[in-house]
Scaffold this active site. Structure first.
Site, PDB file in Angstrom:
ATOM      1  N   PHE A 282       0.811  -1.224   0.000  1.00 61.57           N
ATOM      2  CA  PHE A 282       0.000   0.000   0.000  1.00 61.57           C
ATOM      3  C   PHE A 282       0.839   1.267   0.000  1.00 61.57           C
ATOM      4  O   PHE A 282       0.297   2.372   0.088  1.00 61.57           O
ATOM      5  CB  PHE A 282      -0.953   0.001   1.207  1.00 61.57           C
ATOM      6  CG  PHE A 282      -0.274  -0.163   2.548  1.00 61.57           C
ATOM      7  CD1 PHE A 282       0.300   0.914   3.197  1.00 61.57           C
ATOM      8  CD2 PHE A 282      -0.219  -1.420   3.156  1.00 61.57           C
ATOM      9  CE1 PHE A 282       0.926   0.763   4.421  1.00 61.57           C
ATOM     10  CE2 PHE A 282       0.405  -1.576   4.393  1.00 61.57           C
ATOM     11  CZ  PHE A 282       0.985  -0.476   5.027  1.00 61.57           C
TER      12      PHE A 282
ATOM     13  N   ARG B 174      -3.240   6.772  20.561  1.00 62.48           N
ATOM     14  CA  ARG B 174      -3.691   5.660  19.711  1.00 62.48           C
ATOM     15  C   ARG B 174      -5.036   5.115  20.215  1.00 62.48           C
ATOM     16  O   ARG B 174      -5.854   4.658  19.433  1.00 62.48           O
ATOM     17  CB  ARG B 174      -2.600   4.595  19.591  1.00 62.48           C
ATOM     18  CG  ARG B 174      -1.408   5.133  18.779  1.00 62.48           C
ATOM     19  CD  ARG B 174      -0.330   4.123  18.533  1.00 62.48           C
ATOM     20  NE  ARG B 174      -0.707   3.090  17.593  1.00 62.48           N
ATOM     21  CZ  ARG B 174      -0.520   3.157  16.273  1.00 62.48           C
ATOM     22  NH1 ARG B 174       0.013   4.239  15.721  1.00 62.48           N
ATOM     23  NH2 ARG B 174      -0.856   2.152  15.497  1.00 62.48           N
TER      24      ARG B 174
ATOM     25  N   THR C  65      -6.421   1.089  12.949  1.00 68.74           N
ATOM     26  CA  THR C  65      -6.100   1.606  11.605  1.00 68.74           C
ATOM     27  C   THR C  65      -7.316   1.543  10.683  1.00 68.74           C
ATOM     28  O   THR C  65      -7.600   2.491   9.950  1.00 68.74           O
ATOM     29  CB  THR C  65      -4.950   0.764  10.996  1.00 68.74           C
ATOM     30  OG1 THR C  65      -3.884   0.700  11.938  1.00 68.74           O
ATOM     31  CG2 THR C  65      -4.459   1.370   9.699  1.00 68.74           C
TER      32      THR C  65
ATOM     33  N   ARG D 203     -11.347   7.573  14.389  1.00 68.09           N
ATOM     34  CA  ARG D 203     -11.470   6.873  13.100  1.00 68.09           C
ATOM     35  C   ARG D 203     -12.847   6.230  12.941  1.00 68.09           C
ATOM     36  O   ARG D 203     -13.426   6.260  11.859  1.00 68.09           O
ATOM     37  CB  ARG D 203     -10.347   5.836  12.973  1.00 68.09           C
ATOM     38  CG  ARG D 203      -9.000   6.490  12.630  1.00 68.09           C
ATOM     39  CD  ARG D 203      -7.859   5.536  12.801  1.00 68.09           C
ATOM     40  NE  ARG D 203      -6.609   6.052  12.227  1.00 68.09           N
ATOM     41  CZ  ARG D 203      -5.417   5.532  12.486  1.00 68.09           C
ATOM     42  NH1 ARG D 203      -5.305   4.490  13.289  1.00 68.09           N
ATOM     43  NH2 ARG D 203      -4.334   6.043  11.936  1.00 68.09           N
TER      44      ARG D 203
ATOM     45  N   ASN E 244      -7.920   7.316   6.617  1.00 65.31           N
ATOM     46  CA  ASN E 244      -8.399   7.108   7.992  1.00 65.31           C
ATOM     47  C   ASN E 244      -8.194   8.332   8.894  1.00 65.31           C
ATOM     48  O   ASN E 244      -7.980   8.207  10.089  1.00 65.31           O
ATOM     49  CB  ASN E 244      -7.798   5.834   8.577  1.00 65.31           C
ATOM     50  CG  ASN E 244      -6.284   5.859   8.629  1.00 65.31           C
ATOM     51  OD1 ASN E 244      -5.676   6.865   8.284  1.00 65.31           O
ATOM     52  ND2 ASN E 244      -5.683   4.776   9.068  1.00 65.31           N
TER      53      ASN E 244
ATOM     54  N   HIS F  42      -3.171  10.429  11.698  1.00 69.14           N
ATOM     55  CA  HIS F  42      -1.984   9.623  12.027  1.00 69.14           C
ATOM     56  C   HIS F  42      -1.634   9.809  13.497  1.00 69.14           C
ATOM     57  O   HIS F  42      -1.816  10.898  14.040  1.00 69.14           O
ATOM     58  CB  HIS F  42      -0.798  10.087  11.173  1.00 69.14           C
ATOM     59  CG  HIS F  42       0.535   9.606  11.684  1.00 69.14           C
ATOM     60  ND1 HIS F  42       1.052   8.382  11.359  1.00 69.14           N
ATOM     61  CD2 HIS F  42       1.427  10.184  12.529  1.00 69.14           C
ATOM     62  CE1 HIS F  42       2.220   8.222  11.977  1.00 69.14           C
ATOM     63  NE2 HIS F  42       2.477   9.298  12.693  1.00 69.14           N
TER      64      HIS F  42
ATOM     65  N   GLU G 209       9.362  11.995  14.434  1.00 63.48           N
ATOM     66  CA  GLU G 209       8.286  12.585  13.624  1.00 63.48           C
ATOM     67  C   GLU G 209       8.043  14.046  13.998  1.00 63.48           C
ATOM     68  O   GLU G 209       7.747  14.875  13.130  1.00 63.48           O
ATOM     69  CB  GLU G 209       7.006  11.764  13.798  1.00 63.48           C
ATOM     70  CG  GLU G 209       7.116  10.382  13.157  1.00 63.48           C
ATOM     71  CD  GLU G 209       5.901   9.496  13.397  1.00 63.48           C
ATOM     72  OE1 GLU G 209       5.946   8.329  12.991  1.00 63.48           O
ATOM     73  OE2 GLU G 209       4.904   9.974  13.986  1.00 63.48           O
TER      74      GLU G 209
END
Ligand code: ATP
Ligand code: MG
Length: 141
Positions: free
Chosen positions: A58, A86, A92, A103, A113, A116, A127
Site C-alpha cells: 500500500f 492511539r 487503523t 477513526r 483514515n 496519524h 516525527e
C-alpha cells in the site's frame, strides 16, 4: 513513557472540513496542543515520512494520498501520549475501531483514515522533528 506524540490530520480530514471536530475530540481526551500548522507534503516528503512502509503493497497509495492535499501536523502533550493518542484515534481500519474513537466516527476506509498517530516514543521524537523546529514547540502555561 513519554509525554508527547505527533498527530497528523490527513488530507481526507482537511478535504471533509473536519479539522475542528477532530481537534475538539483530541482536546476532550485531555491532550494539549504544543504545535500545529497546515502544509502540503510533497510526494518525496510523504515517502520519507512513511519510509518504514516502503516495501508494503500500500506504499504507493499511501504516499500519493498523503501528498494529495493539505494536512495538519500537530504536536500533542499528555502523560503516556503515544498510547493514549492511539486509544483516542482507534484501530487503523475504521471498521475495527472502537465506538467513540476518531477513526470510527469520521474515517471512511483503512487507506483514508483521517488521522496519524506515532507508534512509539522514539518515532514520536523523530516525527516531531520531521515537521517542527524545537523553537516551534510551545508548552502550555
Ligand atoms: P498511522 O501510521 O497513519 O497512524 P497506523 O499506525 O494505524 O496508522 P500503520 O500500520 O502505521 O497504521 O500504516 C500506516 C498507514 O498506511 C495507515 O494509517 C493506513 O492509512 C495505511 N495502511 C496500512 N495498512 C494498510 C492496508 N492493508 N491497506 C491500505 N492502507 C493501509
Ligand atoms: Mg503507524
Amino acid at each position: 513513557m513519554g509525554n508527547r506524540t505527533l498527530a497528523i490530520l490527513k488530507p481526507d480530514c482537511v478535504r471533509k472540513n473536519l479539522q475542528g471536530k477532530v481537534i475538539a475530540k483530541i482536546q476532550d481526551a485531555g491532550f494539549k496542543i504544543i504545535a500545529m500548522k497546515q502544509m502540503r507534503l510533497t510526494k518525496a516528503q510523504a515517502e520519507g515520512f512513511y519510509a518504514v512502509h516502503h516495501a508494503r503493497p500500500f506504499f504507493k497509495d499511501l504516499t500519493e494520498f498523503m501528498s494529495s492535499g493539505p494536512c495538519v501536523p500537530i504536536v500533542l502533550e499528555k502523560t503516556n501520549a503515544v498510547a493514549e493518542f492511539r486509544k483516542t484515534i482507534g484501530a487503523t481500519d475504521p471498521k475495527e475501531a472502537d465506538p467513540g474513537t476518531v477513526r470510527r466516527e469520521f474515517a471512511d476506509s483503512k487507506g483514508e483514515n483521517i488521522v496519524h498517530g506515532s507508534d512509539s516514543d522514539d518515532n514520536a521524537a523523530l516525527e516531531i522533528a520531521f515537521f517542527f523546529h524545537q523553537g516551534e514547540l510551545i508548552a502550555n502555561q
